[in-house]
Design an enzyme around this catalytic site. Structure first.
Site, PDB file in Angstrom:
ATOM      1  N   GLY A 197       2.513  -4.818  -2.534  1.00  0.00           N
ATOM      2  CA  GLY A 197       3.501  -4.256  -1.601  1.00  0.00           C
ATOM      3  C   GLY A 197       4.907  -4.756  -1.880  1.00  0.00           C
ATOM      4  N   LEU A 247       7.376  -2.801  -2.164  1.00  0.00           N
ATOM      5  CA  LEU A 247       7.556  -1.921  -3.323  1.00  0.00           C
ATOM      6  C   LEU A 247       9.013  -1.818  -3.764  1.00  0.00           C
ATOM      7  CD1 LEU A 247       5.148   1.060  -2.467  1.00  0.00           C
ATOM      8  CD2 LEU A 247       4.652  -1.074  -3.696  1.00  0.00           C
ATOM      9  N   HIS A 284       7.381  -0.780  -9.182  1.00  0.00           N
ATOM     10  CA  HIS A 284       6.129  -0.201  -8.678  1.00  0.00           C
ATOM     11  C   HIS A 284       6.192   1.331  -8.699  1.00  0.00           C
ATOM     12  CE1 HIS A 284       6.255  -4.110  -6.232  1.00  0.00           C
ATOM     13  NE2 HIS A 284       5.167  -4.239  -6.957  1.00  0.00           N
ATOM     14  N   GLN A 304      -5.063 -15.532  -5.133  1.00  0.00           N
ATOM     15  CA  GLN A 304      -4.261 -15.744  -6.341  1.00  0.00           C
ATOM     16  C   GLN A 304      -3.040 -16.633  -6.094  1.00  0.00           C
ATOM     17  OE1 GLN A 304      -3.516 -11.366  -6.783  1.00  0.00           O
ATOM     18  NE2 GLN A 304      -1.509 -12.015  -7.485  1.00  0.00           N
ATOM     19  N   GLY A 359       1.817  -3.315 -14.851  1.00  0.00           N
ATOM     20  CA  GLY A 359       3.111  -3.466 -15.502  1.00  0.00           C
ATOM     21  C   GLY A 359       3.094  -4.540 -16.585  1.00  0.00           C
ATOM     22  N   LYS A 405       5.519  -6.271 -17.041  1.00  0.00           N
ATOM     23  CA  LYS A 405       6.265  -7.376 -16.417  1.00  0.00           C
ATOM     24  C   LYS A 405       5.357  -8.607 -16.267  1.00  0.00           C
ATOM     25  CE  LYS A 405       8.966  -9.640 -13.441  1.00  0.00           C
ATOM     26  NZ  LYS A 405       8.016 -10.519 -12.808  1.00  0.00           N
ATOM     27  N   ASP A 406       4.096  -8.346 -15.864  1.00  0.00           N
ATOM     28  CA  ASP A 406       3.103  -9.420 -15.753  1.00  0.00           C
ATOM     29  C   ASP A 406       2.196  -9.304 -16.978  1.00  0.00           C
ATOM     30  OD1 ASP A 406       3.580 -10.481 -12.846  1.00  0.00           O
ATOM     31  OD2 ASP A 406       3.707  -8.303 -12.747  1.00  0.00           O
ATOM     32  N   SER A 441      11.431  -7.599  -9.326  1.00  0.00           N
ATOM     33  CA  SER A 441      10.295  -8.370  -8.818  1.00  0.00           C
ATOM     34  C   SER A 441      10.441  -8.492  -7.314  1.00  0.00           C
ATOM     35  CB  SER A 441      10.296  -9.769  -9.450  1.00  0.00           C
ATOM     36  OG  SER A 441       9.486 -10.646  -8.681  1.00  0.00           O
ATOM     37  N   SER A 442       9.317  -8.450  -6.616  1.00  0.00           N
ATOM     38  CA  SER A 442       9.384  -8.630  -5.157  1.00  0.00           C
ATOM     39  C   SER A 442       9.995  -9.989  -4.835  1.00  0.00           C
ATOM     40  CB  SER A 442       7.986  -8.531  -4.552  1.00  0.00           C
ATOM     41  OG  SER A 442       7.369  -7.321  -4.945  1.00  0.00           O
TER      42      SER A 442
HETATM   43  P1  AMP Z   1       2.836  -6.948  -7.675  1.00  0.00           P
HETATM   44  O1  AMP Z   1       3.031  -6.178  -6.416  1.00  0.00           O
HETATM   45  O2  AMP Z   1       3.939  -7.893  -7.978  1.00  0.00           O
HETATM   46  O3  AMP Z   1       1.463  -7.577  -7.754  1.00  0.00           O
HETATM   47  O4  AMP Z   1       2.887  -5.892  -8.857  1.00  0.00           O
HETATM   48  C1  AMP Z   1       2.045  -4.756  -8.860  1.00  0.00           C
HETATM   49  C2  AMP Z   1       2.135  -4.093 -10.208  1.00  0.00           C
HETATM   50  O5  AMP Z   1       3.489  -3.705 -10.462  1.00  0.00           O
HETATM   51  C3  AMP Z   1       1.730  -5.016 -11.357  1.00  0.00           C
HETATM   52  O6  AMP Z   1       0.970  -4.279 -12.292  1.00  0.00           O
HETATM   53  C4  AMP Z   1       3.054  -5.454 -11.911  1.00  0.00           C
HETATM   54  O7  AMP Z   1       2.983  -5.813 -13.278  1.00  0.00           O
HETATM   55  C5  AMP Z   1       3.874  -4.206 -11.713  1.00  0.00           C
HETATM   56  N1  AMP Z   1       5.313  -4.531 -11.729  1.00  0.00           N
HETATM   57  C6  AMP Z   1       5.948  -5.473 -10.986  1.00  0.00           C
HETATM   58  N2  AMP Z   1       7.250  -5.527 -11.301  1.00  0.00           N
HETATM   59  C7  AMP Z   1       7.446  -4.593 -12.275  1.00  0.00           C
HETATM   60  C8  AMP Z   1       8.580  -4.161 -13.032  1.00  0.00           C
HETATM   61  N3  AMP Z   1       9.785  -4.702 -12.863  1.00  0.00           N
HETATM   62  N4  AMP Z   1       8.413  -3.183 -13.943  1.00  0.00           N
HETATM   63  C9  AMP Z   1       7.184  -2.629 -14.137  1.00  0.00           C
HETATM   64  N5  AMP Z   1       6.079  -2.983 -13.462  1.00  0.00           N
HETATM   65  C10 AMP Z   1       6.204  -3.961 -12.534  1.00  0.00           C
END
Ligand code: AMP
Length: 282
Positions: free
Chosen positions: A31, A33, A37, A61, A147, A149-150, A185-186
């Protein structure tokens, strides 16, 4: 757009949809977002016929001293964004739905979980792999999008899916950045204006490394690591704040001594109290 709160209900719906010939595309998130995302969701729109988003801040996690309690949560806003992006179903389970009382099974991906972030966040990737395995079993997707990103997380999920012969295609989506280069990033919400300015040194160092790699034919991975660290130190980071700046094999995540196979530069560093990660293909 339908919002579903229980795993039982969404699993029934997913199995039914599959039987009807729908192709299910799944984007798991925690979330809060942002455009990163939304990019995953837009990609997902073109990869199947039903787009499913999950929003679940996964407690397993987070380490005991990490930011689980204060992790940004904004469901109404997330639902609005999801709706505007063409999501068909949003899955918003409770912690007890995903981890029912008496739950006692977890999954851990081996070597890949021990490297990079794994050294500094013990248990983190076991939490990630376990929740993703649960979500896959619940949502029954044909395709799941993660993503870059991770980057380590993406490689760990790929490994798990291969090791468990899961019939799911994993799609890796490129990192979405602010205009100045900072990866979305969140956790960027935690940064003060000064910290935000300092954080920019990370994408700058990644780009400088890519430039070195492209323009200095014989450069060794270790020289790139030294240069990245030195750029970060010049921008006000301390050695303690830089958890790693590592050039690794893009698939195994093992350290490398030459560029004979695709490589990835991965960085994790604290800016104030906020831990940021970023990476780039070399
Ligand atoms: P999260 O909510 O941070 O767990 O991220 C959910 C998904 O969004 C994961 O697959 C992340 O790698 C992807 N994500 C987060 N930030 C980015 C970004 N800046 N660009 C692309 N994908 C992202």
């Amino acid at each position: 757009m339908e919002v579903i709160e229980t795993s039982k209900k969404i699993q029934q719906l997913a199995l039914h949809s599959r039987a009807q010939g729908e192709k299910l595309v799944f984007v798991p998130t925690m979330g809060a977002l942002h455009r990163g995302h939304l990019e995953l969701l837009s990609i997902g729109k073109n990869l199947g016929t039903k787009l499913i988003l999950s929003i679940f801040v996964n407690p397993t996690q987070f380490g005991p001293n990490e930011d689980f309690a204060k992790y940004p949560r904004n469901l109404p806003n997330d639902l609005e964004l999801a709706k505007n992006t063409g999501v068909d179903i949003v899955f918003t389970p409770s912690v007890t739905d995903i981890y029912p009382p008496g739950d006692q099974t977890a999954v851990e991906v081996g070597e890949k979980s021990k490297r990079l972030c794994g050294t500094f966040r013990p248990g983190h990737f076991a939490g990630v792999a376990t929740v993703v395995l649960k979500l896959f079993n619940i949502v029954q997707p044909h395709v799941a999008i993660f993503g870059e990103k991770d980057y380590q997380q993406l490689q760990i999920i790929r490994q798990m899916v291969a090791d468990f012969q899961m019939p799911i295609d994993i799609f890796g989506a490129p990192t979405i950045r602010e205009n100045d280069g900072l990866a979305l990033s969140s956790r960027n919400k935690y940064l003060s204006a000064n910290e935000r300015a300092q954080a920019l040194a990370i994408p700058k160092a990644l780009n400088a490394a890519k430039f070195m790699r492209q323009n200095q034919g014989k450069i060794a991975p270790e020289q790139i690591e030294i240069s990245v660290r030195s750029n970060l130190l010049d921008s006000g980071f301390t050695n303690e704040q830089i958890q790693y700046a590592s050039v690794v094999d893009a698939e195994t995540l093992n350290p490398i001594t030459d560029f004979s196979a695709p490589a990835r530069l991965c960085v994790a560093a604290y800016v104030g109290k906020t831990r940021l990660i970023d990476n780039i293909a070399l």
